[in-house]
Design an enzyme around this catalytic site. Structure first.
Site, mmCIF file in Angstrom:
data_model
loop_
_atom_site.group_PDB
_atom_site.id
_atom_site.type_symbol
_atom_site.label_atom_id
_atom_site.label_comp_id
_atom_site.label_asym_id
_atom_site.label_seq_id
_atom_site.Cartn_x
_atom_site.Cartn_y
_atom_site.Cartn_z
ATOM 1 N N CYS A 219 -4.204 -6.357 -2.954
ATOM 2 C CA CYS A 219 -3.068 -7.220 -2.600
ATOM 3 C C CYS A 219 -3.082 -8.598 -3.253
ATOM 4 C CB CYS A 219 -3.023 -7.439 -1.094
ATOM 5 S SG CYS A 219 -2.991 -5.933 -0.146
ATOM 6 N N ASP B 116 0.798 -1.242 0.000
ATOM 7 C CA ASP B 116 0.000 0.000 0.000
ATOM 8 C C ASP B 116 0.827 1.287 0.000
ATOM 9 O OD1 ASP B 116 -2.214 -1.614 0.128
ATOM 10 O OD2 ASP B 116 -2.906 -0.965 2.094
ATOM 11 N N HIS C 89 -0.102 -13.731 1.424
ATOM 12 C CA HIS C 89 -1.495 -13.372 1.071
ATOM 13 C C HIS C 89 -2.028 -14.100 -0.161
ATOM 14 C CE1 HIS C 89 -4.587 -9.875 1.639
ATOM 15 N NE2 HIS C 89 -5.040 -11.059 1.998
#
Ligand SMILES: *[C@@H]1O[C@H](CO)[C@@H](O)[C@H](O)[C@H]1NC(C)=O
Ligand SMILES: *[C@@H]1O[C@H](CO)[C@@H](O)[C@H](O)[C@H]1NC(C)=O
Length: 576
Positions: free
Chosen positions: A72, A33, A133
């Site tokens: 993500c 981010d 992730h």
């Protein structure tokens, strides 16, 4: 004597330079981010990022480096595989486009090929340190089907999820939030009323219904007790390879520990080809920074976190310096998507999201602010230092670049959407091979970039745009991230057209009156979309409801249940 000297010299040259001429090492760094406007080398004057700026001074700075997705999970899937996330099923059709629980069954499918898998096949030592992730298990809590070690990494130290608020004190968990969305008390009251009325004989309902109602109430209570009250840290575990070493992980010193892990990996592998993927948990919310950085920047905790990231990058660069590996190592630095503009602290109004510079929108949108990310590539002696390149490039380009440099052909049994960056970075070609880039919002085709050959124009065509809230703002404060589904977007027919080469902030849509080629551009883009769509095949959706929800039997837990899945056996160095 002379001959011996020549032989010696030859030997020295061969051994010292095989790396440079042959297969380099890789250090690929991804921040979470981070906005393109947060870095000194991209124009920030108040945040201090001297180490990242130095990387740019010593390498090539990409000014139009585009993440393949503004979230993500899909962005990282594309980065790892060089393919649009829709090809691997890593693009969702629902509201959420990422995993929010560790015990979900979806993830990067085993059939996908990561650059790490190929590098490892060719003798590289590979490590992932930091955030993954991209899933964990498929059918049991220890099959590790989506785990980094199953995707080409020899070593993993990090978290399989993202830096959720669950792991920070006083923030509540994904589970308690999910409970908040279910009108649990009303359902319970309704069911209990039915039961009471039934037992008093006021109404008569079939026995089956009574049974189900009672069961539902009991189940709700049990789930609530177990997973909201008792086990707050189900999503917050740190792994070393397959082992959970800390649950909940303590975030404050995690960047330090990760940095030490990276340095040790570099030292361990100094004599052999290596590939290190280092992915920060920062600067995703809930923000954290270690003591030494807290309160030091001019931009609150967010700025502190960015400056800690910069410090860590500096430590990795220093290690490469000391080990004399700069000429044999390609270093890449990026962010998975733009800054998360909706992150404004509800407690004190502090800004917890980053800065996207002149670009519109942020994370979760395909406005440039969501996808135009920092991109720095350094390879001392091979790539021109202190230069920049304005051509459109993608984070999917890393896959073919790494695979080629590692000495392997790019897989031919599947479509790879990225292009080898080396010809462009070395100046052997002047125009990016990306004539088109398809910008997806989850599984929905949102916009297309068109960079015609022999032209300076970079057209961008939007089929829909997110509805900002408040209306004339730059973000979606009502939903916390902009969504791609009905009710949250506006369709455009004819589509919106911008020329990024003249209007990088996407301010003034062009019309047939202001752009004589309007209809021609639309026709070309339509044809490109039709061509692209034909290349997509039906694959299992890894973010479907059933692949994204919490499945108790997939839940990893580091201790016996009586210890409530809490443990700390991490022995990584936490000293600065
Ligand atoms: C630098 O970054 C901070 C933090 O994101 C931001 O608030 C500020 O506006 C940026 N400054 C410039 C000059 O871009
Ligand atoms: C679409 O595919 C056809 C057939 O391969 C090709 O001739 C055409 O140039 C493509 N169109 C675009 C806009 O890429």
């Amino acid at each position: 004597m002379k001959l011996l000297f020549v032989l010696c010299l030859q030997f020295v040259l061969e051994t010292c330079c095989t790396g440079k001429e042959g297969h380099p090492n890789f250090v690929l760094i991804m921040v979470d981010d981070l906005g393109i406007g947060d870095l000194g080398c991209y124009g920030n004057t108040t945040l201090r990022t001297p180490n990242i700026d130095r990387l740019a001074q010593e390498g090539v700075k990409l000014t139009q480096h585009i993440a393949a997705a503004p979230l993500c999970t899909p962005s990282r899937a594309a980065f790892m595989t060089g393919r649009y996330p829709i090809r691997s099923g890593m693009a969702g059709y629902g509201r959420s486009g990422v995993y929010i629980v560790a015990a979900a069954s979806g993830g990067l499918p085993t059939e996908e090929i990561t650059f790490a898998k190929l590098a490892k096949q060719n003798g590289y030592s590979t490590a992932l340190i930091g955030k993954w992730h991209l899933g964990l298990n498929c059918e049991s809590n220890n099959d590790y089907c989506h785990h980094p070690l199953n995707h080409g990494f020899n070593y993993f130290y990090g978290i399989t999820m993202t830096n959720l608020r669950d792991c920070q004190p006083d923030h509540g968990t994904v589970f308690s939030k999910a409970y908040g969305h279910i009108p649990f008390p009303s359902i319970a009251v309704a069911l209990i009323t039915v039961l009471v009325f039934h037992s008093c004989g006021i109404i008569i309902v079939p026995r089956k219904v009574v049974l189900y109602a009672a069961l539902l109430i009991a189940l709700g209570l049990v789930l609530f007790a177990i997973f909201v009250v008792t086990f707050p840290y189900l999503n917050c575990f740190l792994m070393k390879n397959h082992q959970i070493v800390q649950q909940p992980f303590s975030s404050e010193d995690l960047t330090t520990r990760m940095t030490h892990e990276a340095i040790e990996f570099l030292q361990r592998n100094r004599e052999q080809p290596f590939l290190l993927v280092f992915t920060f948990l920062q600067v995703h919310t809930a923000l954290f920074a270690s003591q030494r950085f807290k309160g030091k920047s001019k931009h609150g905790l967010y700025g502190d976190a960015v400056e800690e990231v910069d410090w860590s990058v500096g430590q990795i660069m220093n290690t490469l310096d000391h080990l004399n590996l700069n000429e044999r190592t390609l270093v890449y630095f990026t962010s998975d998507q733009g800054a998360h503009l909706e992150e404004i602290s509800s407690i004190n109004g502090d800004i917890h999201g980053g800065w996207n510079g002149i670009y519109k929108g942020g994370k979760a949108t395909n406005w440039e602010g969501g996808i135009r990310v920092p991109g720095i590539v350094r390879w001392t002696g091979v790539l021109p230092a202190g230069t920049h390149n304005d051509q459109p490039t993608s984070n999917m380009d890393i896959f073919p670049t790494v695979v080629n440099l590692a000495g392997l052909p790019v897989p031919s049994d599947r479509i790879i959407d990225g292009h080898n960056l080396m010809p462009l970075l070395q100046g052997n070609i002047l125009q990016s091979e990306h004539e088109f880039l398809f910008h997806y919002c989850n599984a929905y085709l949102n916009a297309v970039m068109l960079h015609p050959r022999q032209s300076d124009s970079i057209w961008k065509v939007f089929f829909f745009t997110p509805n900002f809230y408040p209306e004339n703002s730059n973000s979606c404060l009502h939903t916390h991230v902009c969504l791609c589904t009905k009710g949250y977007i506006t369709h455009h027919d004819p589509p919106l057209l911008f020329d990024l080469s003249k209007d990088p902030s996407e301010e003034i849509p062009l019309t047939p009156e202001t752009e004589p080629n309007f209809h021609l551009i639309m026709a070309v883009v339509r044809e490109a979309v039709a061509n692209h769509t034909k290349t997509l095949s039906d694959v299992p959706n890894q973010l479907s409801l059933s692949n994204a929800i919490w499945k108790p039997w997939l839940q990893p837990c580091c201790s016996s249940l009586s210890e409530l899945c809490v443990c700390d056996k991490d022995n990584s160095d936490a000293n600065l």
